[in-house]
Design a protein around this motif. Sequence first.
Motif, mmCIF file in Angstrom:
data_model
loop_
_atom_site.group_PDB
_atom_site.id
_atom_site.type_symbol
_atom_site.label_atom_id
_atom_site.label_comp_id
_atom_site.label_asym_id
_atom_site.label_seq_id
_atom_site.Cartn_x
_atom_site.Cartn_y
_atom_site.Cartn_z
ATOM 1 N N HIS A 139 -7.670 2.998 -0.415
ATOM 2 C CA HIS A 139 -8.484 2.646 0.453
ATOM 3 C C HIS A 139 -8.753 1.109 0.481
ATOM 4 O O HIS A 139 -9.276 0.604 -0.411
ATOM 5 C CB HIS A 139 -9.892 3.390 0.468
ATOM 6 C CG HIS A 139 -9.670 4.710 0.943
ATOM 7 N ND1 HIS A 139 -9.303 5.316 2.246
ATOM 8 C CD2 HIS A 139 -10.049 5.923 0.269
ATOM 9 C CE1 HIS A 139 -9.291 6.587 2.079
ATOM 10 N NE2 HIS A 139 -9.473 7.140 0.974
ATOM 11 N N ASP A 140 -8.526 0.430 1.588
ATOM 12 C CA ASP A 140 -8.954 -0.908 1.585
ATOM 13 C C ASP A 140 -10.576 -0.966 1.841
ATOM 14 O O ASP A 140 -11.050 -0.539 2.807
ATOM 15 C CB ASP A 140 -8.454 -1.569 2.952
ATOM 16 C CG ASP A 140 -8.810 -3.118 3.149
ATOM 17 O OD1 ASP A 140 -9.672 -3.501 2.659
ATOM 18 O OD2 ASP A 140 -8.058 -3.823 4.120
ATOM 19 N N SER A 146 0.831 -1.263 0.136
ATOM 20 C CA SER A 146 0.098 0.171 0.078
ATOM 21 C C SER A 146 1.027 1.506 0.024
ATOM 22 O O SER A 146 0.529 2.252 -0.908
ATOM 23 C CB SER A 146 -1.003 0.141 1.267
ATOM 24 O OG SER A 146 -1.805 -1.068 1.049
ATOM 25 N N ALA A 147 1.921 1.279 0.986
ATOM 26 C CA ALA A 147 2.859 2.167 0.965
ATOM 27 C C ALA A 147 3.581 2.636 -0.585
ATOM 28 O O ALA A 147 3.689 3.852 -0.736
ATOM 29 C CB ALA A 147 3.836 2.188 2.335
ATOM 30 N N ILE A 199 -9.509 -3.023 -3.369
ATOM 31 C CA ILE A 199 -8.992 -1.455 -3.044
ATOM 32 C C ILE A 199 -9.546 -0.475 -3.775
ATOM 33 O O ILE A 199 -10.102 -0.715 -5.015
ATOM 34 C CB ILE A 199 -7.541 -1.768 -3.352
ATOM 35 C CG1 ILE A 199 -6.776 -2.700 -2.607
ATOM 36 C CG2 ILE A 199 -6.868 -0.074 -3.078
ATOM 37 C CD1 ILE A 199 -6.831 -2.417 -0.904
ATOM 38 N N GLU A 200 -9.967 0.577 -3.464
ATOM 39 C CA GLU A 200 -10.244 1.973 -4.268
ATOM 40 C C GLU A 200 -9.049 2.989 -4.076
ATOM 41 O O GLU A 200 -8.491 3.318 -3.042
ATOM 42 C CB GLU A 200 -11.583 2.428 -3.441
ATOM 43 C CG GLU A 200 -12.394 3.167 -4.295
ATOM 44 C CD GLU A 200 -13.630 3.659 -3.914
ATOM 45 O OE1 GLU A 200 -14.722 2.926 -4.032
ATOM 46 O OE2 GLU A 200 -13.468 4.323 -2.814
ATOM 47 N N ASP A 225 8.444 0.830 -8.882
ATOM 48 C CA ASP A 225 9.581 0.177 -9.006
ATOM 49 C C ASP A 225 9.891 -0.723 -7.771
ATOM 50 O O ASP A 225 10.107 -1.611 -7.844
ATOM 51 C CB ASP A 225 10.843 1.132 -9.190
ATOM 52 C CG ASP A 225 10.806 1.695 -10.570
ATOM 53 O OD1 ASP A 225 10.362 1.182 -11.521
ATOM 54 O OD2 ASP A 225 11.295 3.092 -10.688
ATOM 55 N N GLY A 226 9.523 -0.082 -6.530
ATOM 56 C CA GLY A 226 9.723 -0.791 -5.361
ATOM 57 C C GLY A 226 8.742 -1.829 -5.232
ATOM 58 O O GLY A 226 8.930 -2.917 -4.593
ATOM 59 N N ALA A 227 7.268 -1.292 -5.653
ATOM 60 C CA ALA A 227 6.268 -2.409 -5.630
ATOM 61 C C ALA A 227 6.626 -3.538 -6.227
ATOM 62 O O ALA A 227 6.185 -4.662 -5.990
ATOM 63 C CB ALA A 227 4.911 -1.668 -5.936
ATOM 64 N N ILE A 228 7.152 -3.314 -7.348
ATOM 65 C CA ILE A 228 7.551 -4.559 -8.318
ATOM 66 C C ILE A 228 8.134 -5.683 -7.677
ATOM 67 O O ILE A 228 7.921 -7.115 -7.627
ATOM 68 C CB ILE A 228 8.062 -4.316 -9.653
ATOM 69 C CG1 ILE A 228 7.317 -3.446 -10.580
ATOM 70 C CG2 ILE A 228 8.839 -5.286 -10.361
ATOM 71 C CD1 ILE A 228 8.245 -2.580 -11.671
#
Length: 137
Positions: A77-78, A35-36, A94-95, A44-47
Amino acid sequence: MRLLRYLPLLLLLVVGLAVAGPAQRALPRAQDNWSAAIRWGDFDGAINLIDPAIRAEKAPNSIEMARYKQVQISTYHDVGASADYKAGLAVRDIEIGVINRNTLAERTVRYRETWRWDPQAKAWWITSGLPDLWAND
């Protein structure tokens, strides 16, 4: 004497926490990290949190990554979640508020995260990949 009366309840609680195991404790941390990364535009970090097999097969190319740089996330938002720790699966709806950096137009996108527990790595991997922020375009 009073303590002995509550001992079975205390033991039940300890056993329950042990059975929950690392998967249950690790899921909120993995989801918070994801989420962060998305919320702050660190695609790139999420990957790095995507299931390695999926990442190797469907890694976003440079054009797709450049497209993510054209948006800013305003909300994340969850709106619903479930987990089956025994099966090692979790889902979270998620929205996402998305702002186009060029037009400053904001819109909302719905996204379903799917997660898989990897007992060898003792880690939750997201299997749904990066959110499609252009799904409603």
